[in-house]
Every structure is written in C-alpha cells, then in structure tokens.
Design an enzyme around this catalytic site. Structure first.
Site, PDB file in Angstrom:
ATOM      1  N   CYS A 179      21.124  -7.974  -5.217  1.00  0.00           N
ATOM      2  CA  CYS A 179      22.396  -8.656  -4.952  1.00  0.00           C
ATOM      3  C   CYS A 179      22.132  -9.989  -4.238  1.00  0.00           C
ATOM      4  O   CYS A 179      22.789 -10.993  -4.517  1.00  0.00           O
ATOM      5  CB  CYS A 179      23.311  -7.798  -4.081  1.00  0.00           C
ATOM      6  N   CYS A 196      23.192  -4.348 -14.507  1.00  0.00           N
ATOM      7  CA  CYS A 196      23.324  -3.760 -13.178  1.00  0.00           C
ATOM      8  C   CYS A 196      24.726  -3.989 -12.637  1.00  0.00           C
ATOM      9  O   CYS A 196      25.034  -3.643 -11.515  1.00  0.00           O
ATOM     10  CB  CYS A 196      22.228  -4.213 -12.225  1.00  0.00           C
ATOM     11  N   ASP A 247      26.591  -6.678 -12.022  1.00  0.00           N
ATOM     12  CA  ASP A 247      26.982  -7.738 -11.117  1.00  0.00           C
ATOM     13  C   ASP A 247      27.062  -9.061 -11.856  1.00  0.00           C
ATOM     14  O   ASP A 247      26.240  -9.359 -12.710  1.00  0.00           O
ATOM     15  CB  ASP A 247      25.942  -7.906 -10.001  1.00  0.00           C
ATOM     16  N   CYS A 249      29.328  -4.747  -6.819  1.00  0.00           N
ATOM     17  CA  CYS A 249      29.459  -3.697  -5.828  1.00  0.00           C
ATOM     18  C   CYS A 249      29.663  -4.286  -4.431  1.00  0.00           C
ATOM     19  O   CYS A 249      29.709  -5.497  -4.254  1.00  0.00           O
ATOM     20  CB  CYS A 249      28.213  -2.834  -5.847  1.00  0.00           C
TER      21      CYS A 249
END
Lengths: 301, 402
Positions: A106, A35, A37, A62
């Site tokens: 996140c 993803c 991260d 992001c």
C-alpha cells in the site's frame, strides 16, 4: 483483523485531503487491480517554485491503502517536486507508525502515484519498475516475483541462497516450502533439477565454518567477515550494519541507513545472529549497540 | 446496542447447553476412554451417545459410520488421501474451482505428484454444469469431491444427484458439507454419498472437533495411525469433551432446523432486500434460488471490502469479505473470480451469515448504518463521482497497474 497502528486507524477513519484537487495540474494514477488497490493522486503545483500547494487522493482499496494515501498527501504538501521525488514508501510506512508486512505494498502504491504525478507534471511518461507477486516471506515482505528474479539473475539453487540474496526465509522459516516450490519451478524452466542439498552459490559461501578454537582477535575478525558478507543484501535495501563491539558471546552492532528505525530491524538482527551462529559454531547474541550503552556505560559513536 | 455477530459461516458461538454438557468431561470424567476405571467409565457411554446424535442429524444408517476427527480440514484430507491410497491405479480427481482451500490445496499437492485434477468451473451464478460433469466421470477417477454448500455465497450444489451419477460409474463420492450440516436437512442413508466432512464449530459446538462420515463398505485407508480409536480409522486419544459437545450441538441443530429455514431465513431475506433496495450498484452473488438460508453475499461496487469491514466493526457489526486484503493474499476470493465477478465488485463483497442467535432488531441496525458506510467509501473512490459511478468507469479511471 490486522494489527493496524493507531496512526493507520486515524488516517483511515478521518482521511485527510480526500477527493480530487479542483484545478490540479498533476495527476498520477496507479494501482494493482489484483490486490484490489488503485489510487489517483491529484496535485496543484506552483509553476514558479514547483511547490506542491494542494494534494488530494481518491483510493479504491483497503484500510491501509486509504491511510497510506491520506498520509502521503500530508507528507508532500509544501514540498517542492524535487523534495517530493525523494519520498520513499518507507517514509510513508514510518509516518503511519508501521504497516503489517502484507500491507507494505500500500505504501509502495503511494510512492508510485507520487512519482507518476510528478512525471505527469513534467510531461514525462512514468513507467512502473516493479511487478508484484504473491507474498512469500512474511517476515521481510518479499514476494514471489522478487524471488524468481533473483533466482534467475544470480543462478540461485538452494533456499539458503535465496535467503542470502533476498532475505526471504531468513526469519521464521515457515515459507521454506514455498521458496523450494519457486526454485523447483525456475530451475525446471532452466532445464535443471532442484536439489535441496546442492552447494550454495559462490560469493556467499567463502566463509568457512569455524572448527578450531580462535583467539579473541581471530574471533572478532571472523564475526566482522560474516557481517561484511551480509552487507550487500542490506545495502540493496538502503541499509547497512557495522560491528561496534564484541563482549563475550554478545556482538553489538549499529544498524544504519534504512535499517535504522525500520520495523524489520529486529528480524534482520535475528537473521544476522542465525548466520553468525552457523559460521562460528557457538551461541552468539546480536544486540543493537544502543543497548550496550545502557549496559556498560560506554560512549557509542 | 450490543455488538452484532453476522459471521456465522466463519465460526459460531458455542451454545451454552453444549458448554454445560462438556464441563464434566474436563473435571470429572477426564479418564482416557480406553481405561478401565471409574474416571473413564462414563466417557465411552458419552461418546456413543454423541455418535448417535451426529447420526440423527445427518441421517446415516449406522452410528459406526461416524469417525470423529479434529476438524473439517482433517476430514477433507483424510477422505481424499484415503481414496487415492485405496485405489492406487486411479489417477484422476474431480472437484470444483470454488471448493474450500482444504480441498483445493490437497488437490494442488496431488497434481504435483502426477494426478490429473479436473476442477469444474461454475457459471456467473456459481452453478455447475452436470453434463460436463458426466463426461468427466470414468474408471480412472479415484474420487469426486464437491462441496454441499459454498462458504462464501451459500450456493448449494446438487450433491445427491452428483453422487448418484458417480455411483453409477463406480466412482467414490465425497462432499465437504461443513457449511451445510445443521442448516439444511439431510438423510445420508438415502443417498450415494460415500464420505462427508463436517465441522463442529460451524454449528455451535467448539472448535477443534470434526467428523468424517464414512459409508459402511467404502474402501478406506486411515490417515492417522497408531491406535485403535475410532475402530482404527482415526488413531489418537478421543477429544471426549468436544465430541460430547458436538453431539449436543447436533441434537440442537436438528431441533432448530425448521427455525433455521424459516426465522433465520427471514432475517437474511429482510437484510438483503433492504440493502439492495437502499444502496445503488450492489448485487447478490451466487445462486439466489438455491442457497443456504443463513447466508447472503453482496458485492458493493467501486469500494473495497476491508474498508467496509473496518467501518462495520466500528459500528459494532461483524461480517466478512471476499476481498484480497482481508486475507493478506493478493487475489480476491477464488469463488468470486470463478463466477467472473468484475474486480471492482469482487473486492467489495461482504458476506453476512446468520445463526439462531440473531434477531430482527440486528437486521434493522445493519440496514440503518450500511448505506452511510458505502456512501462514505464511495466518496473516496476514483470510480465514483457524486451520485453514481463515473461514466464508463473502467476507461475513465485506468491506472498504471503494477
């Protein structure tokens, strides 16, 4: 573009505590490369008091990953390690005034980095306890891995089962096709066949739908019974619901625990309302008890 | 400086001349083209003219080979589903790993229904292996569907040659040319392409209008039924204003096709040369010798695309990214994965796509702000240390992955 809160933007455009802490004595490195991260959290912990003196982050990710990292460092500075260990991803999301469901991971990454850093300080090895899959239910941020596990663990057979056990599919319902695909896949692995008309699994079907007219007391009891059946799922997420009052076709509830103030609370209430209407066979509106206070001027506990 | 739009592969501004053409079809000639009264009598003529304008741009033999649809996606679904319905005994489909989801999702669905899908891989520069393709062609294949140009990298596939090869084996050939039409010249009458999809909003026509080109004589089964519109090949009342707008847009695209391949290309070339010169650790993805003139897709290593886009947006510049986070999925772009671009670069890809509305001063502005944006984000990155990536980045930073 995502609908990021001002707080997310603030932390993204002007991140706090960016970079590594120079003489750090605790480091946590976690990530999810698929993803996109990854996060390294470095802490300087006072050895006597175990208070976090400094925290720094380095993030490959992001906007919301950077904002989550930044706000995390702000939250934990000054906390003891024991206090910091209690910080949840919801705390991070709340501090950011909410994250889009697709971006909740996140905040999870932030919590995991913190746990990894604490483990690192204490000389323990941190192991990740969850695997992340493709996001299926966007209303409640439930991913494919979670659904698959629940289908396996609880022998789920229908979309309704999945919704009752995970909440996935209980909002806008547009992910039902994807949930069916997961059911088909898992059931095939178990040598069974997916049947959309299968009876829901035990434990949640015991409440019979209302057929004859009810007395007021029976009706309230029935509503209570439906709420009781939904509580385990809410409690699994650290939340809860309690029935406060029934006036006409409106049921007033208190959302407590993690549900209180959760950005998903409105969706959860919609899910409860849906379930109530199915069982009661009449239109029922579910409203937070705080609204009742305004309307009828009753003191709500 | 006014805002800069460099996301023309996503969608384009409607040309004002196109809007002007459309307005009378909302306010005056709003009759149903099938009706017999004066509110409708100009509509049929408008549609016919538009059909000819589309025909001129793609160079097909007959204007009756143009079927108006609602979008590129509808054209793609119609093409594939038509091919398999018309040839129920053929149970294989050939496509590529880098197609648009409008093709891949339909193939995924058909795979569940028992079809064999051959998804041809690409090399690191996004190119296909035509020998491998040749070996896949057989009497069992219902349709080959290969995009003319890739939406992310702009890489052009040799569809004319591939259509010849398919035709020699008696296999139907479709191309999703949504990104190619209007950017590179084409002359379908001299090819063996049986079906082609195009979309209005990629070439300065409005959203919600597309075309399926269907070569005369190609066996066909309509997807939408229930009316005689488009000669029964696509039922549903014609979107007359948008069709007329698309016609005008095609006329303009033909007029500007040289400009696209000279002036627009010059802007793209200047931008990518400037960026790769100024910024260390970035590279252009795709087949740089064989690309659309308006597209560049650049991977900025060790940083993530959505972050770049947010900072670009703050500077008034619109572009797009192949990063996972911009789409809300967990995977970076399937096109980058197919080209075997490392994750740390795939997540940092930015696509700049130009149109004739851009100018050189905008290129200069991007060149002015981009190095600072990349540097800012690299400062936050665990893979970056001072002036360069950390030594052996994959080992130096090896997080526990969830």
């Amino acid at each position: 573009m995502w609908d990021y809160s001002d707080k997310v933007k603030e932390h993204f455009f002007n991140p706090k505590n960016a970079g590594a802490v120079v003489d750090a004595n605790a480091t946590g490195e976690v990530g999810s490369i698929s993803c996109g991260d990854a996060l390294r959290l470095t802490l300087k912990v006072d050895d006597d008091s175990e208070i976090i003196l400094e925290a720094g982050f380095q993030t490959f990710g992001c906007g919301s990953a950077i904002a989550s990292s930044s706000v995390l460092t702000e939250i934990i500075k000054g906390m003891t390690l024991d206090e910091a260990a209690k910080v949840t991803n919801q705390d991070i999301a709340d501090q950011l005034e909410g994250l889009p469901p697709e971006k909740m991971h996140c905040s999870v990454m932030g919590r995991e980095a913190l746990q990894a850093a604490i483990a690192n300080y204490r000389g323990e090895v941190w192991t990740d306890d969850h695997e992340e899959g493709a996001l299926i239910c966007k209303c409640f941020a439930i991913d494919a891995v979670m659904i698959e596990e629940m289908v396996w663990a609880n022998k789920l057979r229908t979309v309704e089962d999945v919704t009752n056990f995970t909440k996935a599919g209980g909002g806008c319902a547009s992910c039902h096709e994807d949930i069916e695909a997961i059911l088909e896949k898992v059931l095939a692995e178990k040598g069974e066949k997916f049947d959309p008309t299968a009876a829901p699994v035990e434990a949640i079907t015991k409440i019979a739908a209302v057929k004859a007219p009810l007395t007021n007391l029976q009706r309230i009891k029935k509503i209570e019974q439906v709420l009781e059946s939904l509580r385990p799922a809410l409690m699994a997420d650290g939340g809860d619901v309690e029935l406060v009052e029934v006036l006409g076709n409106t049921a007033y509830v208190n959302m407590t625990g993690a549900c209180n103030g959760c950005q998903m609370a409105a969706m959860t209430i919609a899910g409860i309302q849906q379930r109530l209407m199915e069982v009661m066979g009449e239109f029922i509106k579910v409203v937070p008890a705080s609204e009742m206070k305004k309307l009828v001027n009753i003191e709500v506990v | 400086m006014k805002d800069i739009y460099l996301d023309n592969n996503a969608t384009t501004k409607v040309d004002p001349a196109v809007v002007d053409m459309m307005i009378p079809y909302f306010l005056e000639q709003y009759g149903n083209p099938s009706s017999i009264h004066k509110f409708a009598d100009g509509v049929a003529k408008g549609l016919k003219h538009a059909r000819q304008q589309v025909q001129a741009l793609i160079g097909c033999e007959h204007d009756s080979e143009i079927i108006f649809t609602s979008c590129g996606t509808e054209s793609n679904s119609t093409a594939i589903l038509s091919a398999i319905k018309a040839q129920p005994n053929k149970k294989e489909i050939i496509t590529t790993t880098v197609e648009h989801p409008a093709i891949l999702s339909v193939c995924d669905m058909l795979e569940k229904e028992g079809y064999t899908i051959h998804r041809m891989p690409v090399d690191k520069a996004g190119r296909l292996n035509l020998n491998a393709y040749k070996n896949l062609l057989s009497n069992n294949v219902a349709i080959v569907s290969v995009m003319w140009a890739n939406n992310e990298t702009g890489t052009i596939f040799p569809v004319e040659e591939m259509a010849d090869m398919a035709n020699a084996e008696g296999v139907m050939f479709h191309t999703d040319a949504v990104q190619a039409v209007g950017k590179i010249p084409m002359n379908l009458q001299y090819t063996k392409i049986d079906m082609l999809s195009l979309s209005g909003h990629k070439l300065h026509a409005p959203k919600g209008i597309g075309v399926l080109y269907l070569r005369r004589g190609t066996r066909y089964r309509a997807l939408l039924r229930g009316g005689h519109q488009e000669r029964g090949r696509r039922a549903g009342t014609e979107n007359s204003a948008s069709i007329v707008g698309l016609g005008k847009a095609c006329e303009l695209a033909l007029e500007f096709i040289k400009y696209e391949n000279t002036q627009v290309k010059a802007m793209r070339d200047r931008l990518e040369r400037g960026l790769t010169d100024q910024i260390p650790h970035c590279f252009i993805t795709g087949d740089i010798y064989n690309r659309l003139p308006n597209t560049t897709d650049i991977a900025f290593e060790y940083i993530e695309g959505e972050s770049i886009l947010m900072l670009l947006n703050k500077a008034g510049i619109a572009a797009s990214s192949g990063s996972a986070c911009t789409s809300g999925s967990l995977e970076p772009s399937h096109v980058m994965r197919a080209m075997d671009i490392p994750y740390t670069a795939a997540h940092g890809t930015i696509r700049f796509s130009f149109s004739r509305y851009n100018d050189m001063s905008e290129v200069d502005e991007v060149l002015r702000v981009m190095p600072g944006i990349v540097a800012t984000l690299r400062k936050l990155s665990p893979y970056w240390d001072g002036n360069g990536p950390v030594a052996d980045p994959e080992k130096a930073f090896a997080p526990v992955y969830a």
